[in-house]
Design an enzyme around this catalytic site. Structure first.
Site, short mmCIF file in Angstrom:
data_model
loop_
_atom_site.label_atom_id
_atom_site.label_comp_id
_atom_site.label_asym_id
_atom_site.label_seq_id
_atom_site.Cartn_x
_atom_site.Cartn_y
_atom_site.Cartn_z
N HIS A 81 24.98 -2.20 -1.44
CA HIS A 81 26.35 -2.24 -0.74
C HIS A 81 26.89 -0.79 -0.41
CE1 HIS A 81 27.46 -1.49 -5.16
NE2 HIS A 81 28.54 -0.46 -4.45
N ASP B 140 21.33 -6.43 -5.11
CA ASP B 140 22.16 -5.30 -4.94
C ASP B 140 21.45 -4.19 -4.80
OD1 ASP B 140 24.21 -4.05 -3.54
OD2 ASP B 140 25.60 -4.09 -5.47
N SER C 19 28.16 4.23 -7.61
CA SER C 19 27.22 3.15 -7.21
C SER C 19 26.01 3.81 -6.60
CB SER C 19 27.88 2.34 -6.11
OG SER C 19 29.05 1.55 -6.77
#
Length: 460
Positions: free
Chosen positions: A118, A148, A224
């Site tokens: 993402h 992911d 992230s």
């Protein structure tokens, strides 16, 4: 003079008397065990330098901070740009670039980087900035939206600092960990916490095989794709998500286990796609409610309701009603325990199962098979078998084994059809459809069981 001698004599005598009584009581044996302490309160605190746990994280921080990078994703807006975005910029016939930022982890000295899918999703250009402020253009090696995870590559003039993989299966709840990343563009930020839980599934109803490591190390936007490391500086997870009602850190963060990330990384480099092993069981993780429904005494484990014919579990003799208790020594208490461990294994690997049947514990080895299906555009598709290629007289395409797309179904497309092309591009492998997002699909060419081609236009 007499008075002085009197006081001197008294002092000397007092000294001798004191020494006598001191020596007497020091040699006497006083046994405290003989005393009655029936009303005493036990002491719970025991101090010991030998058993104290060090909370000095400087070594781990020094090992990892230079191997965590800043990832900038620049995307050029297109016809997929949200209507509100186009509204504000349409007068000048100019739609701005959108920039997203996150973190990444260098895992090899020649410049391979792991980050979150993402973080780079929808990219047109990816820029990597290292801790010493050097910038590089990165190329995308591959992605796996299911976990992911994405893999990038940069080319540097010299060997790069990197973080070695640790074994996430051996991590323990309560173990100290560090989160290293770039929250809010604050480069090279290190926070500390402990592992709060393992095999955490954030949404049991989204059909995703999630099995996160949960920590209380502070993680925010921009973290992230960053590193979760142990006190030895080994990579045990890729920081991926937070659970928050405010959008910021409130005490819980989640990381993809390093064993999962490492397998995805190696598969994308070696095969260009993730190789997943299939056990071939269908069922439900047990809890008190499901145990009562299935009329079993086991409140934990994976209850098999059905098996896929011809796959490993079926061939190994497992049956509906069996309860899987462990795989290769990993205790199975919930579905995330099973799916998380299997996601680290490739097709062809043998795993050892302990299961219960009619209250008796049994053991068996099961060979994992290659996952032969994928969900695309609300359809379950499978690669063609040799028999299907003959029956449909085609060497290309993917077989639709289950149809859940209402729009296509209303246009007469159903299970048993074959997808030949997407946007004019031929498809043969499951990886061919994984590159398409919902908004990217403009047309699909089908082959029906009668051998006729049908094209559905999804954009006008």
């Amino acid at each position: 003079m007499k008075l002085f001698l009197k006081y001197l004599l008294i002092g000397v005598l007092s000294g001798f008397i004191s020494i006598y009584f001191y020596n007497y009581y020091d040699k006497s044996e006083i046994k405290f065990n003989d005393l009655n302490y029936s009303n005493s309160i036990p002491v719970n605190y025991l101090y010991s330098n030998k058993n104290s746990i060090s909370t000095d994280f400087t070594v781990a921080a020094e090992k990892t901070i230079d191997a965590v990078v800043h990832v900038k994703n620049t995307s050029i807006s297109s016809s997929n740009t949200p209507s509100w975005y186009r509204f504000f910029y349409e007068e000048e016939n100019e739609i701005p670039e959108r920039i997203g930022t996150g973190s990444g982890v260098i895992v090899s000295p020649d410049g391979y980087i792991i980050t979150n899918n993402h973080v780079i999703d929808g990219y047109s250009e990816i820029e990597i900035t290292t801790n010493n402020n050097k910038s590089y253009k990165a190329s995308l090696i591959g992605t796996d939206p299911g976990t992911d995870i994405a893999v990038l590559k940069i080319n540097a003039d010299s060997m790069l600092p990197y973080i070695s993989f640790g074994d996430s299966d051996n991590t323990k709840i309560g173990e100290w960990v560090l989160a290293v990343g770039n929250p809010f563009n604050l480069n090279s930020t290190v926070t500390a916490g402990i592992i709060s839980a393992k095999s955490r599934d954030l949404n049991k109803y989204d059909n995703k095989n999630e099995s996160y490591i949960q920590t209380d190390a502070a993680v925010n936007k921009g973290n992230s794709g960053g590193a979760l490391v142990n006190t030895n500086g080994q990579l045990i997870g890729i920081n991926t998500a937070i659970s928050s009602v405010t959008g910021g850190f409130v005490g819980y963060s989640f990381a993809v286990p390093s064993n999962v990330a490492r397998k995805v990384f190696e598969d994308l480099i070696e095969y260009g796609d993730v190789q997943r092993g299939l056990l071939g069981v269908i069922g439900q993780a047990l809890d008190a409610q499901f145990a009562e429904r299935f009329e079993v005494d086991e409140p934990e484990g994976f209850y098999i309701t059905d098996l896929e014919e011809g796959l490993g579990a079926d061939l190994a003799g497992l049956k509906p009603g069996d309860i899987i208790k462990s795989v290769d020594g990993i205790t199975i208490n919930k579905f995330a325990d099973l799916s998380g461990y299997l996601s680290t294994k490739r097709p062809g690997v043998q795993v050892k199962l302990i299961y219960k049947r009619d209250g008796k514990e049994m053991k068996v080895s099961v060979r994992l098979e290659k996952i032969n299906r994928a969900v695309f555009f609300y359809m379950e598709v499978r690669e063609l078998t040799k028999e299907q290629k003959v029956d449909y007289n085609t060497q290309d395409g993917l077989y639709i084994s289950n149809m859940n797309n209402r729009r296509l179904y209303q246009n007469g497309i159903d299970s048993g059809y074959i997808i030949l092309e997407i946007n004019g591009q031929r498809v043969n492998k499951l990886s061919d459809v994984k590159i398409y997002k919902m908004g990217d699909i403009e047309s699909i060419l089908f082959l029906n069981p009668a051998g006729e081609k049908e094209k559905i236009i999804l954009r006008y």
